[in-house]
Design a protein around this motif. Structure first.
Motif, mmCIF file in Angstrom:
data_model
loop_
_atom_site.group_PDB
_atom_site.id
_atom_site.type_symbol
_atom_site.label_atom_id
_atom_site.label_comp_id
_atom_site.label_asym_id
_atom_site.label_seq_id
_atom_site.Cartn_x
_atom_site.Cartn_y
_atom_site.Cartn_z
ATOM 1 N N VAL A 35 66.034 106.415 36.945
ATOM 2 C CA VAL A 35 65.387 104.982 36.554
ATOM 3 C C VAL A 35 65.741 104.034 37.651
ATOM 4 O O VAL A 35 66.982 103.964 38.214
ATOM 5 C CB VAL A 35 66.459 104.699 35.084
ATOM 6 C CG1 VAL A 35 66.144 103.307 34.870
ATOM 7 C CG2 VAL A 35 66.011 105.760 34.162
ATOM 8 N N ASN A 37 66.037 100.065 38.696
ATOM 9 C CA ASN A 37 65.872 98.582 38.335
ATOM 10 C C ASN A 37 65.609 97.622 39.469
ATOM 11 O O ASN A 37 66.390 97.202 40.320
ATOM 12 C CB ASN A 37 67.284 98.293 37.727
ATOM 13 C CG ASN A 37 67.313 96.854 37.234
ATOM 14 O OD1 ASN A 37 66.391 96.260 37.036
ATOM 15 N ND2 ASN A 37 68.697 96.413 37.155
ATOM 16 N N LEU A 46 70.354 101.616 27.909
ATOM 17 C CA LEU A 46 69.148 102.133 28.129
ATOM 18 C C LEU A 46 68.859 103.200 26.920
ATOM 19 O O LEU A 46 69.934 103.972 26.779
ATOM 20 C CB LEU A 46 68.933 102.814 29.356
ATOM 21 C CG LEU A 46 67.782 103.912 29.603
ATOM 22 C CD1 LEU A 46 66.543 103.280 29.636
ATOM 23 C CD2 LEU A 46 67.941 104.406 30.834
ATOM 24 N N TYR A 48 66.368 106.042 24.404
ATOM 25 C CA TYR A 48 65.396 106.729 24.307
ATOM 26 C C TYR A 48 65.273 107.314 22.928
ATOM 27 O O TYR A 48 65.920 107.967 22.572
ATOM 28 C CB TYR A 48 65.113 107.854 25.512
ATOM 29 C CG TYR A 48 63.573 108.559 25.375
ATOM 30 C CD1 TYR A 48 62.446 107.717 25.603
ATOM 31 C CD2 TYR A 48 63.773 109.953 25.065
ATOM 32 C CE1 TYR A 48 61.250 108.586 25.258
ATOM 33 C CE2 TYR A 48 62.381 110.577 24.909
ATOM 34 C CZ TYR A 48 61.115 109.992 25.097
ATOM 35 O OH TYR A 48 60.033 110.408 25.094
ATOM 36 N N ILE A 84 65.051 99.281 27.147
ATOM 37 C CA ILE A 84 65.774 98.537 28.204
ATOM 38 C C ILE A 84 66.431 97.236 27.563
ATOM 39 O O ILE A 84 65.981 96.466 27.068
ATOM 40 C CB ILE A 84 65.132 98.101 29.506
ATOM 41 C CG1 ILE A 84 64.259 99.443 29.891
ATOM 42 C CG2 ILE A 84 65.936 97.696 30.496
ATOM 43 C CD1 ILE A 84 65.177 100.640 30.168
ATOM 44 N N ARG A 104 59.932 109.553 36.751
ATOM 45 C CA ARG A 104 60.597 108.271 37.098
ATOM 46 C C ARG A 104 60.405 106.839 36.355
ATOM 47 O O ARG A 104 59.072 106.911 35.827
ATOM 48 C CB ARG A 104 60.174 107.981 38.559
ATOM 49 C CG ARG A 104 60.950 106.776 39.259
ATOM 50 C CD ARG A 104 60.404 107.130 40.746
ATOM 51 N NE ARG A 104 61.412 105.927 41.350
ATOM 52 C CZ ARG A 104 60.802 104.895 41.989
ATOM 53 N NH1 ARG A 104 59.498 104.510 41.999
ATOM 54 N NH2 ARG A 104 61.809 104.019 42.587
ATOM 55 N N VAL A 105 61.166 106.076 35.976
ATOM 56 C CA VAL A 105 60.857 104.912 35.351
ATOM 57 C C VAL A 105 61.199 103.761 36.340
ATOM 58 O O VAL A 105 62.146 103.693 36.963
ATOM 59 C CB VAL A 105 61.468 104.631 34.065
ATOM 60 C CG1 VAL A 105 61.475 103.392 33.588
ATOM 61 C CG2 VAL A 105 60.906 105.873 32.947
ATOM 62 N N ILE A 112 57.788 97.780 32.369
ATOM 63 C CA ILE A 112 58.335 99.081 32.789
ATOM 64 C C ILE A 112 57.354 100.023 32.847
ATOM 65 O O ILE A 112 56.220 99.919 32.424
ATOM 66 C CB ILE A 112 59.141 99.779 31.314
ATOM 67 C CG1 ILE A 112 60.326 98.541 31.148
ATOM 68 C CG2 ILE A 112 59.762 101.233 31.893
ATOM 69 C CD1 ILE A 112 60.901 99.067 29.642
#
Length: 115
Positions: A35, A37, A46, A48, A84, A104-105, A112
């Motif tokens: 992740v 930023n 964060l 999920y 987020i 990957r984010v 996002i």
């Protein structure tokens, strides 16, 4: 090596099959998700999961600073939502993430992106 008790295995199999039914795609086991930023403010939380049932903060209470990146581990269940929450309380969500394919984010100011 000890094996998990049969009721535990059956519960896990039921949960896994429910995930496949819910998303239409098979689960792939826990996955590392990097992740990053790129927003101008720190990320405070964060998650999920399914909206309204977020579970545990994947950052474990440690902010993700502006410009910083770090790995988190998410369940390998495709189709859930990544949420987020910035330090100022604003939030943004990415629906339909597939941790079985995305590694990957990238968090931007108002979006996002999953790679």
């Amino acid at each position: 090596m000890a094996h998990p008790p049969l009721p535990t295995l059956l519960a896990f199999a039921t949960l896994l099959s429910a995930c496949v039914v819910q998303t239409g795609r098979p689960a792939c086991g826990p996955r590392r998700l990097d992740v990053a930023n790129l927003a101008a403010r720190p990320v405070e939380q964060l998650y999920y999961g399914a909206p309204g049932a977020w579970g545990e903060d994947l950052l474990l209470g440690v902010e993700l600073a502006q410009g910083a990146a770090r790995p988190v581990v998410v369940p390998g269940v495709p189709g859930l939502t990544l949420r987020i929450v910035w330090a100022d309380g604003r939030a943004i969500e990415l629906s339909g993430l597939d941790p079985c394919r995305n590694a990957r984010v990238v968090i931007a100011e108002s979006s996002i992106r999953a790679d």
